[in-house]
Design an enzyme around this catalytic site. Structure first.
Site, PDB file in Angstrom:
ATOM      1  N   HIS A  24       5.707  19.204 -13.926  1.00 55.79           N
ATOM      2  CA  HIS A  24       6.649  18.278 -14.481  1.00 55.79           C
ATOM      3  C   HIS A  24       7.932  17.909 -13.520  1.00 55.79           C
ATOM      4  O   HIS A  24       8.322  16.902 -13.464  1.00 55.79           O
ATOM      5  CB  HIS A  24       6.918  18.362 -15.809  1.00 55.79           C
ATOM      6  CG  HIS A  24       7.799  17.492 -16.589  1.00 55.79           C
ATOM      7  ND1 HIS A  24       6.958  16.022 -16.678  1.00 55.79           N
ATOM      8  CD2 HIS A  24       8.868  17.256 -17.228  1.00 55.79           C
ATOM      9  CE1 HIS A  24       7.955  15.441 -17.307  1.00 55.79           C
ATOM     10  NE2 HIS A  24       8.806  16.028 -17.674  1.00 55.79           N
ATOM     11  N   HIS A  80       0.985  -1.184  -0.086  1.00 57.16           N
ATOM     12  CA  HIS A  80      -0.185  -0.174   0.114  1.00 57.16           C
ATOM     13  C   HIS A  80       0.876   1.066   0.134  1.00 57.16           C
ATOM     14  O   HIS A  80       1.880   1.574   0.828  1.00 57.16           O
ATOM     15  CB  HIS A  80      -0.848   0.115   1.070  1.00 57.16           C
ATOM     16  CG  HIS A  80      -1.770   1.119   1.160  1.00 57.16           C
ATOM     17  ND1 HIS A  80      -2.301   1.840   2.497  1.00 57.16           N
ATOM     18  CD2 HIS A  80      -2.420   1.628   0.063  1.00 57.16           C
ATOM     19  CE1 HIS A  80      -3.082   2.460   2.075  1.00 57.16           C
ATOM     20  NE2 HIS A  80      -3.450   2.470   0.755  1.00 57.16           N
ATOM     21  N   TYR A  98       4.611  14.829 -22.133  1.00 57.60           N
ATOM     22  CA  TYR A  98       3.937  14.659 -20.639  1.00 57.60           C
ATOM     23  C   TYR A  98       3.278  13.474 -20.570  1.00 57.60           C
ATOM     24  O   TYR A  98       2.289  13.275 -19.817  1.00 57.60           O
ATOM     25  CB  TYR A  98       3.388  16.002 -20.430  1.00 57.60           C
ATOM     26  CG  TYR A  98       4.120  17.164 -20.341  1.00 57.60           C
ATOM     27  CD1 TYR A  98       4.986  17.476 -19.268  1.00 57.60           C
ATOM     28  CD2 TYR A  98       3.624  18.062 -21.333  1.00 57.60           C
ATOM     29  CE1 TYR A  98       5.955  18.452 -19.389  1.00 57.60           C
ATOM     30  CE2 TYR A  98       4.841  19.099 -21.449  1.00 57.60           C
ATOM     31  CZ  TYR A  98       5.487  19.382 -20.659  1.00 57.60           C
ATOM     32  OH  TYR A  98       6.392  20.500 -20.504  1.00 57.60           O
ATOM     33  N   ALA A  99       3.539  12.477 -21.323  1.00 57.78           N
ATOM     34  CA  ALA A  99       3.030  11.043 -21.023  1.00 57.78           C
ATOM     35  C   ALA A  99       3.599  10.186 -19.894  1.00 57.78           C
ATOM     36  O   ALA A  99       4.224   9.049 -20.467  1.00 57.78           O
ATOM     37  CB  ALA A  99       3.003  10.264 -22.615  1.00 57.78           C
ATOM     38  N   ASN A 100       3.380  10.570 -18.826  1.00 57.19           N
ATOM     39  CA  ASN A 100       4.026   9.934 -17.754  1.00 57.19           C
ATOM     40  C   ASN A 100       3.028  10.085 -16.570  1.00 57.19           C
ATOM     41  O   ASN A 100       2.006  10.889 -16.550  1.00 57.19           O
ATOM     42  CB  ASN A 100       5.201  10.741 -17.219  1.00 57.19           C
ATOM     43  CG  ASN A 100       6.190  11.074 -18.005  1.00 57.19           C
ATOM     44  OD1 ASN A 100       7.127   9.872 -18.757  1.00 57.19           O
ATOM     45  ND2 ASN A 100       6.393  12.193 -18.553  1.00 57.19           N
ATOM     46  N   ASP A 127       7.050   7.798 -20.370  1.00 54.03           N
ATOM     47  CA  ASP A 127       7.471   7.935 -21.969  1.00 54.03           C
ATOM     48  C   ASP A 127       8.950   7.650 -22.128  1.00 54.03           C
ATOM     49  O   ASP A 127       9.677   7.450 -21.124  1.00 54.03           O
ATOM     50  CB  ASP A 127       7.019   9.347 -22.526  1.00 54.03           C
ATOM     51  CG  ASP A 127       7.609  10.537 -21.867  1.00 54.03           C
ATOM     52  OD1 ASP A 127       8.706  10.463 -21.356  1.00 54.03           O
ATOM     53  OD2 ASP A 127       7.060  11.665 -21.921  1.00 54.03           O
TER      54      ASP A 127
END
Length: 128
Positions: A95, A20, A117-119, A28
């Protein structure tokens, strides 16, 4: 052999050790990977596998109670942002803050994604 869920042995093994609130990054191809954080690199060419393909596969086998994404995605990748908002409880940070937070991750999965920004940082939830 596993019949369902994540069949990548490296990813499945790491996810089995999550508890947890542990952090998982799906990145990316450009996100810096801290040297001390294990990274499973799935990329094989620009765009492949896509961020969304990997995220969908991980979420079939991973309980995420929160997701952290860069607020810059709102200006640069609205389609991806909308898809994540439908699947996840998204929380926004810069970011730079996301990159700093990735240092606390238990695992980074690197995709071939090359859109801005594909994270995402997924915080592990519980299944009970």
């Amino acid at each position: 052999m596993k019949k369902q869920g994540m069949i990548n042995r490296d990813i499945a093994g790491h996810l089995a050790r999550f508890g947890h609130t542990d952090l998982l990054v799906i990145a990316d191809c450009g996100l810096p990977v801290p040297e001390h954080v294990p990274c499973i690199d799935l990329s094989y060419r620009i765009g492949e596998p896509s961020f969304e393909t990997v995220l969908d596969a991980v979420l079939e086998d991973f309980e995420a109670e929160a997701a952290y994404i860069a607020r810059e995605i709102s200006d640069h990748n609205k389609g991806l942002e909308a898809g994540m908002q439908q699947q996840l409880d998204c929380r926004y940070l810069s970011h730079e803050e996301l990159k700093a937070m990735s240092h606390n991750a238990k695992l980074i999965i690197r995709t071939g994604e090359a859109s801005p920004y594909a994270n995402v940082i997924l915080q592990s939830g519980v299944i009970f």
